[in-house]
Motif scaffolding. Structure first.
Motif, PDB file in Angstrom:
ATOM      1  N   GLY A 241       0.830  -1.203   0.000  1.00  0.00           N
ATOM      2  CA  GLY A 241       0.000   0.000   0.000  1.00  0.00           C
ATOM      3  C   GLY A 241       0.862   1.249   0.000  1.00  0.00           C
ATOM      4  N   ARG A 242       0.218   2.338  -0.247  1.00  0.00           N
ATOM      5  CA  ARG A 242       0.938   3.604  -0.264  1.00  0.00           C
ATOM      6  C   ARG A 242       1.173   4.103   1.149  1.00  0.00           C
ATOM      7  NH1 ARG A 242      -1.893   7.289  -4.651  1.00  0.00           N
ATOM      8  NH2 ARG A 242      -0.640   8.763  -3.503  1.00  0.00           N
ATOM      9  N   LYS A 243       2.235   4.828   1.299  1.00  0.00           N
ATOM     10  CA  LYS A 243       2.575   5.433   2.582  1.00  0.00           C
ATOM     11  C   LYS A 243       1.583   6.580   2.836  1.00  0.00           C
ATOM     12  CE  LYS A 243       6.626   7.379   4.813  1.00  0.00           C
ATOM     13  NZ  LYS A 243       8.004   7.818   4.587  1.00  0.00           N
ATOM     14  N   PRO A 244       1.060   6.701   4.054  1.00  0.00           N
ATOM     15  CA  PRO A 244       0.105   7.790   4.318  1.00  0.00           C
ATOM     16  C   PRO A 244       0.766   9.161   4.146  1.00  0.00           C
ATOM     17  CG  PRO A 244       0.566   6.550   6.324  1.00  0.00           C
ATOM     18  CD  PRO A 244       1.299   5.891   5.215  1.00  0.00           C
ATOM     19  N   GLU A 245      -0.035  10.112   3.721  1.00  0.00           N
ATOM     20  CA  GLU A 245       0.474  11.465   3.537  1.00  0.00           C
ATOM     21  C   GLU A 245       0.807  12.090   4.882  1.00  0.00           C
ATOM     22  OE1 GLU A 245      -2.901  13.134   1.540  1.00  0.00           O
ATOM     23  OE2 GLU A 245      -1.812  13.100  -0.350  1.00  0.00           O
ATOM     24  N   PRO A 246       1.823  12.936   4.909  1.00  0.00           N
ATOM     25  CA  PRO A 246       2.162  13.600   6.164  1.00  0.00           C
ATOM     26  C   PRO A 246       1.120  14.659   6.529  1.00  0.00           C
ATOM     27  CG  PRO A 246       3.528  14.450   4.404  1.00  0.00           C
ATOM     28  CD  PRO A 246       2.721  13.314   3.828  1.00  0.00           C
ATOM     29  N   VAL A 247       0.862  14.776   7.795  1.00  0.00           N
ATOM     30  CA  VAL A 247      -0.051  15.811   8.293  1.00  0.00           C
ATOM     31  C   VAL A 247       0.718  16.615   9.332  1.00  0.00           C
ATOM     32  CG1 VAL A 247      -2.213  16.301   9.478  1.00  0.00           C
ATOM     33  CG2 VAL A 247      -2.093  14.407   7.877  1.00  0.00           C
ATOM     34  N   ARG A 248       1.050  17.848   8.961  1.00  0.00           N
ATOM     35  CA  ARG A 248       1.776  18.731   9.877  1.00  0.00           C
ATOM     36  C   ARG A 248       0.750  19.468  10.727  1.00  0.00           C
ATOM     37  NH1 ARG A 248       4.737  21.654   5.100  1.00  0.00           N
ATOM     38  NH2 ARG A 248       2.584  21.409   4.435  1.00  0.00           N
ATOM     39  N   ARG A 249       0.814  19.223  12.028  1.00  0.00           N
ATOM     40  CA  ARG A 249      -0.157  19.807  12.953  1.00  0.00           C
ATOM     41  C   ARG A 249      -0.165  21.337  12.871  1.00  0.00           C
ATOM     42  NH1 ARG A 249      -2.771  18.443  17.928  1.00  0.00           N
ATOM     43  NH2 ARG A 249      -2.930  20.271  19.253  1.00  0.00           N
ATOM     44  N   ASP A 250       1.012  21.939  12.759  1.00  0.00           N
ATOM     45  CA  ASP A 250       1.077  23.404  12.685  1.00  0.00           C
ATOM     46  C   ASP A 250       0.396  23.928  11.418  1.00  0.00           C
ATOM     47  OD1 ASP A 250       3.176  22.281  11.141  1.00  0.00           O
ATOM     48  OD2 ASP A 250       4.318  24.144  11.246  1.00  0.00           O
ATOM     49  N   GLN A 251       0.525  23.204  10.324  1.00  0.00           N
ATOM     50  CA  GLN A 251      -0.128  23.614   9.079  1.00  0.00           C
ATOM     51  C   GLN A 251      -1.648  23.491   9.200  1.00  0.00           C
ATOM     52  OE1 GLN A 251       1.294  25.023   6.515  1.00  0.00           O
ATOM     53  NE2 GLN A 251      -0.431  25.037   5.115  1.00  0.00           N
ATOM     54  N   VAL A 252      -2.111  22.429   9.837  1.00  0.00           N
ATOM     55  CA  VAL A 252      -3.559  22.239  10.023  1.00  0.00           C
ATOM     56  C   VAL A 252      -4.114  23.346  10.917  1.00  0.00           C
ATOM     57  CG1 VAL A 252      -5.340  20.709  10.945  1.00  0.00           C
ATOM     58  CG2 VAL A 252      -3.451  19.751   9.622  1.00  0.00           C
ATOM     59  N   MET A 253      -3.416  23.673  11.981  1.00  0.00           N
ATOM     60  CA  MET A 253      -3.872  24.745  12.875  1.00  0.00           C
ATOM     61  C   MET A 253      -3.904  26.091  12.146  1.00  0.00           C
ATOM     62  SD  MET A 253      -4.832  23.398  15.615  1.00  0.00           S
ATOM     63  CE  MET A 253      -5.132  24.899  16.512  1.00  0.00           C
ATOM     64  N   LYS A 254      -2.917  26.323  11.291  1.00  0.00           N
ATOM     65  CA  LYS A 254      -2.886  27.565  10.520  1.00  0.00           C
ATOM     66  C   LYS A 254      -4.093  27.633   9.587  1.00  0.00           C
ATOM     67  CE  LYS A 254       0.004  30.124   7.291  1.00  0.00           C
ATOM     68  NZ  LYS A 254       1.272  30.159   6.564  1.00  0.00           N
ATOM     69  N   LEU A 255      -4.394  26.523   8.927  1.00  0.00           N
ATOM     70  CA  LEU A 255      -5.565  26.478   8.035  1.00  0.00           C
ATOM     71  C   LEU A 255      -6.859  26.714   8.804  1.00  0.00           C
ATOM     72  CD1 LEU A 255      -4.675  23.440   5.755  1.00  0.00           C
ATOM     73  CD2 LEU A 255      -4.834  25.827   5.048  1.00  0.00           C
TER      74      LEU A 255
ATOM     75  N   GLY B 143      -3.239  26.095  -0.826  1.00  0.00           N
ATOM     76  CA  GLY B 143      -2.388  25.688  -1.938  1.00  0.00           C
ATOM     77  C   GLY B 143      -1.082  25.050  -1.495  1.00  0.00           C
ATOM     78  N   LYS B 144      -0.622  25.407  -0.305  1.00  0.00           N
ATOM     79  CA  LYS B 144       0.643  24.882   0.211  1.00  0.00           C
ATOM     80  C   LYS B 144       0.461  23.621   1.051  1.00  0.00           C
ATOM     81  CE  LYS B 144       2.726  29.468   0.394  1.00  0.00           C
ATOM     82  NZ  LYS B 144       3.259  30.526   1.259  1.00  0.00           N
ATOM     83  N   ALA B 145      -0.768  23.246   1.327  1.00  0.00           N
ATOM     84  CA  ALA B 145      -1.049  22.109   2.203  1.00  0.00           C
ATOM     85  C   ALA B 145      -1.221  20.826   1.397  1.00  0.00           C
ATOM     86  CB  ALA B 145      -2.318  22.384   3.013  1.00  0.00           C
ATOM     87  N   THR B 146      -0.959  19.702   2.070  1.00  0.00           N
ATOM     88  CA  THR B 146      -1.187  18.404   1.441  1.00  0.00           C
ATOM     89  C   THR B 146      -2.689  18.104   1.485  1.00  0.00           C
ATOM     90  OG1 THR B 146      -0.987  17.133   3.493  1.00  0.00           O
ATOM     91  CG2 THR B 146       1.054  17.563   2.269  1.00  0.00           C
ATOM     92  N   PRO B 147      -3.167  17.189   0.640  1.00  0.00           N
ATOM     93  CA  PRO B 147      -4.589  16.832   0.683  1.00  0.00           C
ATOM     94  C   PRO B 147      -5.043  16.347   2.061  1.00  0.00           C
ATOM     95  CG  PRO B 147      -3.616  16.017  -1.339  1.00  0.00           C
ATOM     96  CD  PRO B 147      -2.488  16.560  -0.499  1.00  0.00           C
ATOM     97  N   ALA B 148      -4.189  15.637   2.776  1.00  0.00           N
ATOM     98  CA  ALA B 148      -4.555  15.165   4.114  1.00  0.00           C
ATOM     99  C   ALA B 148      -4.704  16.333   5.090  1.00  0.00           C
ATOM    100  CB  ALA B 148      -3.518  14.172   4.621  1.00  0.00           C
ATOM    101  N   GLU B 149      -3.837  17.331   4.963  1.00  0.00           N
ATOM    102  CA  GLU B 149      -3.934  18.516   5.833  1.00  0.00           C
ATOM    103  C   GLU B 149      -5.193  19.312   5.521  1.00  0.00           C
ATOM    104  OE1 GLU B 149       0.876  19.163   6.365  1.00  0.00           O
ATOM    105  OE2 GLU B 149      -0.179  20.232   4.778  1.00  0.00           O
ATOM    106  N   LYS B 150      -5.507  19.437   4.237  1.00  0.00           N
ATOM    107  CA  LYS B 150      -6.733  20.150   3.845  1.00  0.00           C
ATOM    108  C   LYS B 150      -7.955  19.440   4.412  1.00  0.00           C
ATOM    109  CE  LYS B 150      -4.846  21.633  -0.583  1.00  0.00           C
ATOM    110  NZ  LYS B 150      -4.929  21.463  -2.032  1.00  0.00           N
ATOM    111  N   ALA B 151      -7.979  18.132   4.288  1.00  0.00           N
ATOM    112  CA  ALA B 151      -9.127  17.359   4.783  1.00  0.00           C
ATOM    113  C   ALA B 151      -9.272  17.502   6.293  1.00  0.00           C
ATOM    114  CB  ALA B 151      -8.979  15.891   4.397  1.00  0.00           C
ATOM    115  N   ALA B 152      -8.155  17.447   7.020  1.00  0.00           N
ATOM    116  CA  ALA B 152      -8.204  17.569   8.482  1.00  0.00           C
ATOM    117  C   ALA B 152      -8.722  18.946   8.891  1.00  0.00           C
ATOM    118  CB  ALA B 152      -6.822  17.311   9.082  1.00  0.00           C
TER     119      ALA B 152
END
Length: 71
Positions: A6-20, A52-61
């Motif tokens: 399987g594919r490796k899960p995308e990284p989710v940076r907590r600071d990026q999610v909080m910023k979003l 635009g700078k976030a990963t799809p996983a960060e956007k979803a979170a």
């Protein structure tokens, strides 16, 4: 690769999610005050730039968190 190829899960940076989340709340609050104001345009541009700078996983979170809290 994972154990079963399987594919490796995308990284989710907590600071990026909080910023979003913070920028999303600012955009919504500015829209609630006056959608035609320059403050809304600024907040919307900042939120879209951060998206635009976030990963799809960060956007979803971030979107999930905003929806959970009524934004």
């Amino acid at each position: 690769m994972g154990l079963f190829g399987g594919r490796k899960p995308e990284p989710v940076r907590r600071d990026q999610v909080m910023k979003l989340i913070n920028l999303g709340m600012k955009e919504t609050d500015a829209a609630d005050r006056d959608i035609d104001s320059p403050e809304f345009d600024t907040a919307k541009a900042a939120f879209e730039t951060a998206l635009g700078k976030a990963t799809p996983a960060e956007k979803a979170a971030a979107i999930d968190a905003l929806r959970r809290h009524g934004y």
